[in-house]
Design a protein around this motif. Sequence first.
Motif, short mmCIF file in Angstrom:
data_model
loop_
_atom_site.label_atom_id
_atom_site.label_comp_id
_atom_site.label_asym_id
_atom_site.label_seq_id
_atom_site.Cartn_x
_atom_site.Cartn_y
_atom_site.Cartn_z
N UNK A 61 72.54 63.33 99.06
CA UNK A 61 71.19 63.67 99.46
C UNK A 61 70.91 63.11 100.84
N UNK A 62 70.72 64.01 101.81
CA UNK A 62 70.51 63.55 103.19
C UNK A 62 69.07 63.17 103.48
N UNK A 63 68.19 63.39 102.49
CA UNK A 63 66.77 63.17 102.79
C UNK A 63 66.42 61.71 102.87
N UNK A 64 67.11 60.87 102.11
CA UNK A 64 66.80 59.44 102.17
C UNK A 64 67.92 58.73 102.91
N UNK A 65 67.54 57.71 103.68
CA UNK A 65 68.54 57.02 104.48
C UNK A 65 69.26 55.97 103.64
N UNK A 66 70.52 55.73 103.99
CA UNK A 66 71.27 54.66 103.34
C UNK A 66 72.11 54.00 104.42
#
Lengths: 108, 174
Positions: A61-66
């Motif tokens: 999921x690219x929507x949340x940063x990690x």
Amino acid sequence: MKTLFRIAVILLMAAIVAGGLYLLVENTAFDMVSEAEGHQRPAMTDGTANPSMERPEGGEDHHSASLTRGLSEMFVTLGKLAAITIVILLLQKGFSLLRAAKLKAQSS
Amino acid sequence: MNTSTKTNLILDITIFVAFLVIASPTLTGNTIHEWLSVAFSAAIITHLLFHWKWLVSMTRNFFKHLFHQSRLNYVINLLFFIAMTAVTLSGLLISKDVMSFLGIQLDAGSNWKIIHKLASDWSLILLGIHFALHWKWVVTNIAHYIVSPLRMVFQPHMKPQSLSVQPVHIEKEK
Ligand code: HEM
Ligand code: HEM
């Protein structure tokens, strides 16, 4: 004024490329998604799909940063860039050695 | 546009770092990815303005000097421009934040997501080639503007040696 004109030229070139690409993609009756999935999409988009089949948490999921996943992604990109640069530099070196050998052979 | 080498170097390093961050959307999350990419496009336009003379003279002389490195450079730059336009267009079409901020609603087909990935992969490859073709410039100027000043900071006693005395001395000894 000169700079504004130059910016307009660059934007015009970009608009021509973007327009061409847009027309090409939108007028090509080619569905890359079902091609990429080996024509299996109908089964996935079937209206009877189980509502529990949602995107799993923490998946791709690219929507949340990690930070950790993001940093490793960035180092992979850096590695790819370094590899491409090294290959091109080696090719250039190879070509210049070849050219030098050719010139030497011609002059002797 | 007349720009100093130092200004060029600062811009080139900035867009290089920005590219690395943009090409890793997991690092920033979607919103930063989108807005940073929009700013990046403006920086690329500035980069092109800085090289305007080169662009104009190369476009005029494209068909002369068939096998010259600058011709290869030109083709790579052209492909790079197309790839960057493709990645920006497809990015805007699949955008969730930038376009809705502008009040534009798009219903782009899923092909554009694949094109975005494909174009970003190609822009990475072309950046590698673009970088390699300017390798000498990059190494020389990083050494001159970054490594040397840093060395001066950490080894201040080296200062007098790095003045023009040293090369003259070596020449004479030879
Ligand atoms: C992350 C992106 C980029 C980086 C890090 C980068 C870096 C560089 C560097 C180091 C140079 C040579 C030094 C100088 O600034 O004079 C250069 C020159 C140049 N770049 Fe880029 N660049 C990037 C993107 C682009 C793009 C997208 C284009 C579009 C066509 C482009 C076109 C040019 C041109 C026309 C020149 C001067 C002519 C030449 O010798 O090739 N650059 N760039
Ligand atoms: C230098 C330009 C850009 C590069 C190198 C780039 C690169 C990427 C990459 C590598 C991905 C992940 C794709 C995947 O793994 O499926 C991505 C996703 C994405 N990009 Fe970009 N991008 C750029 C510009 C933009 C722009 C200008 C926008 C919009 C304003 C944008 C919007 C998006 C969105 C919405 C996603 C998420 C797609 C999804 O949910 O799968 N990008 N980008």
